[in-house]
Design a protein around this motif. Structure first.
Motif, mmCIF file in Angstrom:
data_model
loop_
_atom_site.group_PDB
_atom_site.id
_atom_site.type_symbol
_atom_site.label_atom_id
_atom_site.label_comp_id
_atom_site.label_asym_id
_atom_site.label_seq_id
_atom_site.Cartn_x
_atom_site.Cartn_y
_atom_site.Cartn_z
ATOM 1 N N LEU A 59 0.728 -1.048 0.144
ATOM 2 C CA LEU A 59 -0.145 0.008 -0.095
ATOM 3 C C LEU A 59 0.914 1.101 -0.012
ATOM 4 O O LEU A 59 0.711 2.307 -0.748
ATOM 5 C CB LEU A 59 -1.046 0.074 1.330
ATOM 6 C CG LEU A 59 -1.691 1.197 1.408
ATOM 7 C CD1 LEU A 59 -2.769 1.440 0.324
ATOM 8 C CD2 LEU A 59 -2.648 1.349 2.613
ATOM 9 N N ALA A 60 1.987 1.279 0.646
ATOM 10 C CA ALA A 60 2.777 2.444 0.895
ATOM 11 C C ALA A 60 3.404 2.989 -0.334
ATOM 12 O O ALA A 60 3.440 3.834 -0.800
ATOM 13 C CB ALA A 60 3.646 2.029 2.054
ATOM 14 N N TYR A 61 4.121 1.718 -1.210
ATOM 15 C CA TYR A 61 4.643 1.931 -2.405
ATOM 16 C C TYR A 61 3.620 2.247 -3.427
ATOM 17 O O TYR A 61 4.004 3.051 -4.457
ATOM 18 C CB TYR A 61 5.461 0.514 -2.701
ATOM 19 C CG TYR A 61 6.603 0.456 -1.834
ATOM 20 C CD1 TYR A 61 7.699 1.512 -2.276
ATOM 21 C CD2 TYR A 61 6.955 -0.546 -1.233
ATOM 22 C CE1 TYR A 61 8.956 1.527 -1.363
ATOM 23 C CE2 TYR A 61 8.173 -0.525 -0.409
ATOM 24 C CZ TYR A 61 9.025 0.350 -0.721
ATOM 25 O OH TYR A 61 10.391 0.360 0.113
ATOM 26 N N PHE A 62 2.429 1.732 -3.190
ATOM 27 C CA PHE A 62 1.518 2.032 -4.299
ATOM 28 C C PHE A 62 0.999 3.368 -4.408
ATOM 29 O O PHE A 62 0.783 4.170 -5.129
ATOM 30 C CB PHE A 62 0.026 1.232 -4.209
ATOM 31 C CG PHE A 62 -0.992 1.687 -5.010
ATOM 32 C CD1 PHE A 62 -1.133 1.090 -6.361
ATOM 33 C CD2 PHE A 62 -1.994 2.561 -4.421
ATOM 34 C CE1 PHE A 62 -2.344 1.333 -6.922
ATOM 35 C CE2 PHE A 62 -3.080 2.889 -5.115
ATOM 36 C CZ PHE A 62 -3.204 2.241 -6.363
ATOM 37 N N VAL A 63 0.749 4.090 -3.154
ATOM 38 C CA VAL A 63 0.575 5.448 -2.738
ATOM 39 C C VAL A 63 1.628 6.272 -3.085
ATOM 40 O O VAL A 63 1.503 7.319 -4.116
ATOM 41 C CB VAL A 63 0.175 5.726 -1.252
ATOM 42 C CG1 VAL A 63 0.071 7.234 -0.960
ATOM 43 C CG2 VAL A 63 -1.120 5.136 -0.785
ATOM 44 N N SER A 64 2.905 5.960 -2.844
ATOM 45 C CA SER A 64 3.824 6.700 -3.374
ATOM 46 C C SER A 64 4.114 7.002 -4.905
ATOM 47 O O SER A 64 4.258 8.056 -5.478
ATOM 48 C CB SER A 64 5.275 6.386 -2.771
ATOM 49 O OG SER A 64 5.847 5.140 -3.246
ATOM 50 N N ASP A 65 3.895 5.653 -5.436
ATOM 51 C CA ASP A 65 4.130 5.734 -6.983
ATOM 52 C C ASP A 65 3.037 6.421 -7.687
ATOM 53 O O ASP A 65 3.281 6.707 -8.717
ATOM 54 C CB ASP A 65 4.469 4.227 -7.357
ATOM 55 C CG ASP A 65 5.955 3.520 -7.040
ATOM 56 O OD1 ASP A 65 6.702 4.513 -6.232
ATOM 57 O OD2 ASP A 65 6.282 2.388 -6.961
#
Length: 242
Positions: A59-65
């Protein structure tokens, strides 16, 4: 249609109307979001050893990307706003899906459902987000750049840009409300259908199962869209080219 119960009291001599079910559901939403986040992040390690941490990192990487990097400079602003994005998407996702999973009513008054089906809540949330984007614009770029975003295209365009801020607020809030409220209404109609004979019960139950699954999907999609729009509006205030 659901009914509401209100509390009318006085504050500084003025009547204040409080939507009690909305207040209850808002508190439950905030508390549930906090509990879910604490549970998912309670065993964070340098080397992931659980599906829980893998889900959080995904989720964290999805939001950042997909939310932050496409709208604002990651190194200058994105890292500091990462937690903000994760907070918004988590809160809105929980708020959107509560009513799909559970509904509590008493004496024909619905006390627990998706609080984003209440236009007052979505307007308040959108207002907070818009105010935050203005605050961030002043914090990161300064007063001169902030006011320059309204005059960069000519002083004659400034009134239209001011009006645009209010239209953004209304469309921002009503988009979320409309999608969630429509889903709640259809769920209520399908629930009513289950009481209309044998075949109505079968059709209603099948429809509820399908629509609840679809509503969960829509709830997460709307949380994503709401967060993306937040950072689009934010980019207008802090990006160098604006």
């Amino acid at each position: 249609m659901e009914k509401h119960t209100y509390l009318i009291t006085k504050l500084f001599g003025y009547d204040i109307t409080v939507n009690i079910p909305s207040v209850i559901t808002t508190l439950i939403t905030v508390l549930l979001t906090f509990v879910i986040v604490m549970f998912l992040t309670s065993r964070i390690k340098l080397r992931p050893d659980s599906k829980r941490q893998n889900a959080v990192e995904l989720l964290a990487y999805f939001v950042s990307d997909n939310v932050i990097k496409g709208n604002v400079n990651w190194k200058k602003y994105g890292k500091g706003l990462w937690a903000t994005a994760l907070t918004i998407i988590s809160l809105v996702a929980v708020a959107n899906t509560i009513g799909v999973l559970i509904e509590v009513s008493y004496n024909e008054v619905v006390y627990v459902n998706s609080v984003t089906a209440d236009p007052t809540f979505t307007f308040s949330l959108a207002l907070l987000v818009i105010v935050f984007t203005h605050f961030a614009g002043i914090k990161y770029k300064g007063i001169k750049h902030y006011f320059g975003t309204y005059t960069s295209s000519g002083i004659g365009i400034t009134p239209f840009k001011v009006i645009e801020e209010f239209t953004n607020l209304m469309t921002f809030s009503m988009r979320l409300f409309g999608n969630i409220y429509a889903g709640e209404i259809l769920l209520a109609l399908l629930a009513t259908l289950t009481t209309v004979g044998f075949f109505g019960a079968i059709a209603g139950m099948a429809g509820l199962v399908v629509w609840k699954g679809f509503s969960l999907f829509i709830g997460f999609i709307q949380a994503y869209i709401f967060t993306v729009l937040t950072f689009i509006y934010l980019s207008h205030k802090i990006s160098d080219e604006h």
